[in-house]
Design a protein around this motif. Structure first.
Motif, PDB file in Angstrom:
ATOM      1  N   ARG A  38       7.158  -6.932  16.831  1.00  0.00           N
ATOM      2  CA  ARG A  38       8.602  -7.354  16.704  1.00  0.00           C
ATOM      3  C   ARG A  38       8.224  -8.492  18.670  1.00  0.00           C
ATOM      4  O   ARG A  38       8.608  -9.155  18.581  1.00  0.00           O
ATOM      5  CB  ARG A  38       9.409  -6.159  17.015  1.00  0.00           C
ATOM      6  N   GLU A  39       7.420  -7.933  19.382  1.00  0.00           N
ATOM      7  CA  GLU A  39       7.183  -8.576  21.144  1.00  0.00           C
ATOM      8  C   GLU A  39       7.064  -9.947  21.340  1.00  0.00           C
ATOM      9  O   GLU A  39       7.190 -11.058  21.285  1.00  0.00           O
ATOM     10  CB  GLU A  39       6.910  -7.307  22.175  1.00  0.00           C
ATOM     11  N   GLU A  42       9.383 -12.058  19.624  1.00  0.00           N
ATOM     12  CA  GLU A  42      10.537 -12.438  20.254  1.00  0.00           C
ATOM     13  C   GLU A  42      10.018 -13.713  21.233  1.00  0.00           C
ATOM     14  O   GLU A  42      10.891 -14.171  20.981  1.00  0.00           O
ATOM     15  CB  GLU A  42      11.077 -11.432  21.107  1.00  0.00           C
ATOM     16  N   GLU A  58      17.286 -15.967  22.890  1.00  0.00           N
ATOM     17  CA  GLU A  58      18.831 -15.401  22.406  1.00  0.00           C
ATOM     18  C   GLU A  58      19.593 -16.282  22.880  1.00  0.00           C
ATOM     19  O   GLU A  58      20.734 -15.395  21.661  1.00  0.00           O
ATOM     20  CB  GLU A  58      18.173 -14.228  24.098  1.00  0.00           C
ATOM     21  N   LEU A  61      20.620 -17.278  18.665  1.00  0.00           N
ATOM     22  CA  LEU A  61      20.771 -16.513  18.523  1.00  0.00           C
ATOM     23  C   LEU A  61      22.168 -16.196  18.180  1.00  0.00           C
ATOM     24  O   LEU A  61      23.147 -16.098  17.284  1.00  0.00           O
ATOM     25  CB  LEU A  61      19.863 -15.036  18.542  1.00  0.00           C
ATOM     26  N   ASP A  65      25.032 -16.614  16.135  1.00  0.00           N
ATOM     27  CA  ASP A  65      25.582 -15.491  15.265  1.00  0.00           C
ATOM     28  C   ASP A  65      27.248 -15.953  15.621  1.00  0.00           C
ATOM     29  O   ASP A  65      27.631 -15.607  14.427  1.00  0.00           O
ATOM     30  CB  ASP A  65      25.470 -14.800  15.436  1.00  0.00           C
ATOM     31  N   ALA A  87      12.096 -12.840  15.474  1.00  0.00           N
ATOM     32  CA  ALA A  87      13.115 -12.550  16.521  1.00  0.00           C
ATOM     33  C   ALA A  87      14.170 -11.612  16.371  1.00  0.00           C
ATOM     34  O   ALA A  87      14.627 -10.233  17.094  1.00  0.00           O
ATOM     35  CB  ALA A  87      14.034 -13.542  17.442  1.00  0.00           C
ATOM     36  N   ARG A  88      13.921 -11.285  15.008  1.00  0.00           N
ATOM     37  CA  ARG A  88      15.298  -9.976  14.215  1.00  0.00           C
ATOM     38  C   ARG A  88      14.917  -9.350  13.375  1.00  0.00           C
ATOM     39  O   ARG A  88      13.685 -10.304  12.344  1.00  0.00           O
ATOM     40  CB  ARG A  88      16.424 -10.228  15.142  1.00  0.00           C
TER      41      ARG A  88
ATOM     42  N   SER B  32       6.231 -12.928  11.100  1.00  0.00           N
ATOM     43  CA  SER B  32       7.103 -11.734  10.892  1.00  0.00           C
ATOM     44  C   SER B  32       6.285 -10.687  10.571  1.00  0.00           C
ATOM     45  O   SER B  32       5.543 -10.209   9.805  1.00  0.00           O
ATOM     46  CB  SER B  32       7.975 -12.833  11.003  1.00  0.00           C
TER      47      SER B  32
END
Lengths: 88, 189
Positions: A38-39, A42, A58, A61, A65, A87-88, B32
């Motif tokens: 995950r890190e 990102e 960030e 995103l 959104d 990223a998520r 991912s």
């Protein structure tokens, strides 16, 4: 491309093709390292956002959104949006 | 492409794509978090730096796609498969100027949901970001284009066989091939 950017996943260095009956194949011993944490994801996404759109991951995103890219025809937005799962 | 478990399905999906890009770059495709095994979630696949140099004078290949690992309803070695959710393949010059894009991104933030290309033509009749309709474009077609049409030197002698074999696998397992069959997003309300 700048050489100072970090790379993930390495490069192919093991060409072996018996499995596919070809003279060479892209089967690589880097497959185990080719899933980002995950890190790492990102960080990768943030770097791509800065390169493609000049904003942080960030920030992209947040704008994504809230609909700021609704109906955008910017191919850099498309290229980055496809990477959102990093990223998520 | 199917597999007996999620990881096998991912390998069956990833392996041909990695072979394809190896025709023009030693860079690897990476996924991912959870992309090798987590089902029913959208994952991304990208070249390790997003883009890879494919010529000495700076021509770049950009590869990004989204996919999910899903249950097929079959059993055994056909129990799972990866299904593509979107793709963006591009060729850029050494200054990061886009030359060709092949896109399909039916994820609701664009008003053009069908597979299409951008060619950035200077023809005044064609807007710079015109969406030129295409059928579904495979990564194999893009790699073959850069070798055959743009003169990129292949990195492996068997590139034609590799691309032909993988194109055949793609055609065998794809669930749609053109705009009339392409999945569409739910209407925005």
């Amino acid at each position: 491309m700048p050489d100072d950017e970090p790379k993930y996943g390495g490069r192919l260095n093991d060409i072996d093709d018996e499995e596919w009956g070809l003279t060479m194949s892209a089967k690589t011993d880097h497959c185990d390292a080719a899933e980002l944490t995950r890190e790492e994801g990102e960080e990768f996404f943030d770097r791509r956002a800065r390169r493609l759109l000049g904003i942080s991951g960030e920030e992209f995103l947040r704008r994504w959104d809230d609909g700021s890219f609704e109906d955008s025809d910017d191919p850099n937005v498309t290229a980055l949006a496809i990477l959102i799962p990093f990223a998520r | 492409m199917p597999g007996g478990n999620p990881s096998a399905a991912y390998e069956a999906f990833h392996h041909p794509l990695q072979q394809d890009v190896s025709c023009v770059t030693p860079d690897v495709l990476m996924t991912s978090t959870g992309g090798r095994s987590t089902i029913d979630r959208i994952h991304s696949l990208s070249l390790a730096d997003g883009r890879a140099l494919i010529t000495g004078d700076g021509l770049q290949l950009e590869v990004g796609l989204q996919y999910s690992i899903i249950k097929t309803g079959d059993t055994g070695k056909m129990a799972y498969r990866c299904t593509t959710k979107s793709y963006a393949y591009s060729i850029l010059d050494g200054d990061d100027k886009r030359l060709y894009d092949w896109h399909w991104h039916p994820f609701g933030k664009s008003n053009f949901y069908e597979p299409h290309a951008h060619t950035y033509s200077t023809d005044p009749l064609l807007p710079p970001r015109a969406h030129i309709p295409t059928g579904r474009v495979s990564l194999e077609q893009v790699i073959r284009f850069v070798i055959d049409q743009l003169g990129v030197e292949p990195l492996r002698n068997d590139w034609d066989s590799v691309l032909s074999l993988n194109e055949g696998l793609f055609e065998l397992h794809r669930s749609w091939r053109d705009a009339t069959e392409a999945p569409r997003p739910a209407p925005r309300g």
